[in-house]
Design a protein around this motif. Structure first.
Motif, PDB file in Angstrom:
ATOM      1  N   GLY A  79      35.401  21.747  -1.167  1.00 34.66           N
ATOM      2  CA  GLY A  79      36.039  20.438  -1.154  1.00 34.66           C
ATOM      3  C   GLY A  79      36.840  20.128   0.086  1.00 34.66           C
ATOM      4  O   GLY A  79      37.543  19.106   0.140  1.00 34.66           O
ATOM      5  N   LYS A  86      37.965   9.185   0.220  1.00 33.70           N
ATOM      6  CA  LYS A  86      37.534  10.556  -0.016  1.00 33.70           C
ATOM      7  C   LYS A  86      36.212  10.576  -0.777  1.00 33.70           C
ATOM      8  O   LYS A  86      35.372  11.445  -0.564  1.00 33.70           O
ATOM      9  N   TYR A  87      36.058   9.622  -1.686  1.00 32.09           N
ATOM     10  CA  TYR A  87      34.821   9.486  -2.452  1.00 32.09           C
ATOM     11  C   TYR A  87      34.322   8.047  -2.315  1.00 32.09           C
ATOM     12  O   TYR A  87      35.116   7.104  -2.313  1.00 32.09           O
ATOM     13  N   VAL A  94      31.053   5.788  -3.952  1.00 30.50           N
ATOM     14  CA  VAL A  94      29.841   5.648  -4.753  1.00 30.50           C
ATOM     15  C   VAL A  94      29.404   4.195  -4.637  1.00 30.50           C
ATOM     16  O   VAL A  94      30.198   3.285  -4.878  1.00 30.50           O
ATOM     17  N   SER A 117      23.112   9.908   1.014  1.00 31.42           N
ATOM     18  CA  SER A 117      24.069  10.650   0.180  1.00 31.42           C
ATOM     19  C   SER A 117      24.347  12.007   0.821  1.00 31.42           C
ATOM     20  O   SER A 117      23.425  12.788   1.081  1.00 31.42           O
ATOM     21  N   VAL A 159      28.051  14.516   2.507  1.00 35.01           N
ATOM     22  CA  VAL A 159      29.471  14.521   2.848  1.00 35.01           C
ATOM     23  C   VAL A 159      29.576  14.265   4.350  1.00 35.01           C
ATOM     24  O   VAL A 159      28.911  14.925   5.152  1.00 35.01           O
ATOM     25  N   THR A 213      34.273  12.783   3.480  1.00 37.22           N
ATOM     26  CA  THR A 213      34.040  11.645   2.578  1.00 37.22           C
ATOM     27  C   THR A 213      32.728  11.906   1.853  1.00 37.22           C
ATOM     28  O   THR A 213      31.686  12.069   2.493  1.00 37.22           O
ATOM     29  N   ARG A 214      32.826  11.977   0.536  1.00 38.78           N
ATOM     30  CA  ARG A 214      31.640  12.260  -0.272  1.00 38.78           C
ATOM     31  C   ARG A 214      30.987  10.949  -0.654  1.00 38.78           C
ATOM     32  O   ARG A 214      31.519  10.204  -1.468  1.00 38.78           O
TER      33      ARG A 214
END
Lengths: 113, 113
Positions: A41, B9-10, B12, B86, B88, B108-109
């Protein structure tokens, strides 16, 4: 415990053992090498580096060995601790102009208490 | 007092959308980078900027456009997102472009549905 090249992506060791993570780099002209540690992470974190005019460099509990003849780099971790569990990457860089780092595949180190 | 920070950080999002990822470094470094790390942990450089100027642009679709408003910021804009985007994405910085170690952000996922 020891990993062999990039074909063994996982290395499991017992706490207190010494670990050896290996990396075969691709370009004989590369003159700067870095080992990074990436915890789950998080982003990669610098561990230790070595330039091509050296064959060994020591840090705190870590040693990097460079064998230019066979284009091989290794990271030795002494007295491995559970906090050392992470993915370890080697990166090679070519001289001249802008350095473009090429990262190896990475080895996952698992330290069992 | 984070050295290299990224937002979000995330992330979607749906296929076809446009999104941006921001990166800031407070280390006073001259060079900043964007990397993509795939599901197999393979880390590959995408772009490098030195003092707001593009110096490395690896083979990246032109849907990806980096923007550097000043040397402390390097943002990544992605148009028409695809499933294969998709990954990181890591931002990094280094004192200059000449073989120095790089400091990575937390990543950043990005998940494209």
């Amino acid at each position: 415990g020891e990993s062999v090249g990039l074909h063994l992506p996982t290395l499991s060791v017992q706490e207190g053992d010494n670990s050896i993570i290996n990396c075969a780099y691709s370009n004989s002209a590369s003159d700067y090498f870095i080992w990074y540690k990436q915890e789950s992470g998080k982003g990669p974190q610098f561990i230790i580096d070595i330039r091509s005019n050296m064959d060994k460099r020591q840090g705190q509990r870590v040693t990097v060995l460079l064998n230019k003849t066979v284009k091989h780099l290794s990271l030795q971790i002494a007295a491995t601790q559970p906090g050392d569990s992470a993915v370890y990457f080697c990166a090679e860089m070519l001289p001249g102009g802008s350095y473009i780092p090429t990262f190896g595949r990475g080895t996952s180190l698992i330290v069992h208490p | 007092d984070t050295a290299v920070s990224q937002t979000p950080k995330y992330l979607v999002t749906q296929m076809g959308n446009d999104k941006s990822i921001k990166c800031e470094q407070n280390l006073g470094h001259d060079t900043m980078y964007w990397y993509k790390q795939d599901s197999k942990k393979f880390l590959k450089i995408m772009f490098s900027y030195n003092n707001k100027e593009l110096i490395i642009n690896e083979t990246v679709p032109n849907r990806f456009s980096p923007k550097s408003p000043d040397k402390a910021h390097l943002n990544l804009h992605i148009n028409s997102l695809e499933l294969g985007d998709s990954a990181v994405y890591f931002c990094a910085s280094s004192p200059d472009q000449g073989g120095e170690t790089q400091y990575f952000g937390p990543g950043t996922r990005l998940l494209v549905l």
